[in-house]
Design a protein around this motif. Structure first.
Motif, PDB file in Angstrom:
ATOM      1  N   GLU A   1     -38.542  23.812 -27.354  1.00 14.63           N
ATOM      2  CA  GLU A   1     -38.568  24.440 -28.682  1.00 14.63           C
ATOM      3  C   GLU A   1     -38.162  23.447 -29.770  1.00 14.63           C
ATOM      4  OE1 GLU A   1     -37.595  29.079 -27.567  1.00 14.63           O
ATOM      5  OE2 GLU A   1     -35.923  27.657 -27.720  1.00 14.63           O
ATOM      6  N   ARG A   2     -37.213  22.573 -29.473  1.00 14.01           N
ATOM      7  CA  ARG A   2     -36.776  21.572 -30.448  1.00 14.01           C
ATOM      8  C   ARG A   2     -37.872  20.562 -30.757  1.00 14.01           C
ATOM      9  NH1 ARG A   2     -30.679  20.197 -28.246  1.00 14.01           N
ATOM     10  NH2 ARG A   2     -29.772  22.212 -28.802  1.00 14.01           N
ATOM     11  N   LYS A   3     -38.731  20.308 -29.788  1.00 18.33           N
ATOM     12  CA  LYS A   3     -39.810  19.335 -29.974  1.00 18.33           C
ATOM     13  C   LYS A   3     -41.020  19.934 -30.690  1.00 18.33           C
ATOM     14  CE  LYS A   3     -38.463  16.585 -26.023  1.00 18.33           C
ATOM     15  NZ  LYS A   3     -38.780  16.163 -24.660  1.00 18.33           N
ATOM     16  N   MET A   4     -41.021  21.236 -30.901  1.00 16.60           N
ATOM     17  CA  MET A   4     -42.149  21.909 -31.545  1.00 16.60           C
ATOM     18  C   MET A   4     -41.875  22.078 -33.037  1.00 16.60           C
ATOM     19  SD  MET A   4     -42.839  24.719 -28.557  1.00 16.60           S
ATOM     20  CE  MET A   4     -44.234  25.473 -29.350  1.00 16.60           C
ATOM     21  N   TYR A   5     -42.022  20.987 -33.770  1.00 14.29           N
ATOM     22  CA  TYR A   5     -41.746  21.018 -35.206  1.00 14.29           C
ATOM     23  C   TYR A   5     -42.906  20.426 -35.985  1.00 14.29           C
ATOM     24  CZ  TYR A   5     -40.554  16.103 -34.545  1.00 14.29           C
ATOM     25  OH  TYR A   5     -40.589  14.761 -34.228  1.00 14.29           O
ATOM     26  N   ARG A   6     -42.877  20.693 -37.274  1.00 16.95           N
ATOM     27  CA  ARG A   6     -43.864  20.131 -38.194  1.00 16.95           C
ATOM     28  C   ARG A   6     -43.128  19.652 -39.435  1.00 16.95           C
ATOM     29  NH1 ARG A   6     -46.819  21.622 -42.645  1.00 16.95           N
ATOM     30  NH2 ARG A   6     -48.908  20.755 -42.773  1.00 16.95           N
ATOM     31  N   ILE A   7     -43.379  18.418 -39.828  1.00 21.98           N
ATOM     32  CA  ILE A   7     -42.799  17.853 -41.040  1.00 21.98           C
ATOM     33  C   ILE A   7     -43.742  18.182 -42.195  1.00 21.98           C
ATOM     34  CG2 ILE A   7     -42.112  15.726 -42.207  1.00 21.98           C
ATOM     35  CD1 ILE A   7     -41.717  14.542 -39.322  1.00 21.98           C
ATOM     36  N   SER A   8     -43.195  18.675 -43.293  1.00 24.06           N
ATOM     37  CA  SER A   8     -44.047  18.998 -44.442  1.00 24.06           C
ATOM     38  C   SER A   8     -44.711  17.726 -44.951  1.00 24.06           C
ATOM     39  CB  SER A   8     -43.223  19.659 -45.552  1.00 24.06           C
ATOM     40  OG  SER A   8     -42.318  18.728 -46.106  1.00 24.06           O
ATOM     41  N   PRO A   9     -45.907  17.844 -45.522  1.00 24.51           N
ATOM     42  CA  PRO A   9     -46.629  16.656 -46.005  1.00 24.51           C
ATOM     43  C   PRO A   9     -45.825  15.804 -46.985  1.00 24.51           C
ATOM     44  CG  PRO A   9     -48.083  18.550 -46.001  1.00 24.51           C
ATOM     45  CD  PRO A   9     -46.699  19.065 -45.695  1.00 24.51           C
TER      46      PRO A   9
END
Length: 91
Positions: free
Chosen positions: A54-62
């Protein structure tokens, strides 16, 4: 109104996040060439309780403004994480 009148506003890049890693107790984030180490429990209860997957499932905003972990529905700002790292460093 013709096509020449339409303008697209691009968000300015606030931060350049190049890496995010987790250890048992810390989130380590590389921003604009600097590395910040933040105690996970200080950053987010949801992240502290999340699995490694779950910690690896991220998205950085543009724009680099923030990070979204979609598996746990958590959003954190880059500015807030940097501030937490600076507080942790002086504690």
């Amino acid at each position: 109104m013709n096509g020449k009148d339409l303008r697209i506003n691009k968000m300015d890049k606030e931060y350049n996040i190049s890496n995010i890693e987790f250890s048992e107790e810390f989130i380590v984030i590389a921003v604009d060439g600097k590395t910040y180490k933040i105690p996970i429990v200080k950053a987010s209860k949801r992240l502290a309780e999340a699995t490694d997957i779950e910690r690896k499932m991220y998205r950085i905003s543009p724009s680099g403004y923030g990070i979204h972990w979609y598996a746990i529905d958590e959003d954190l700002t880059t500015k807030g994480l940097i501030k937490l790292a600076e507080i942790a460093k002086t504690a």
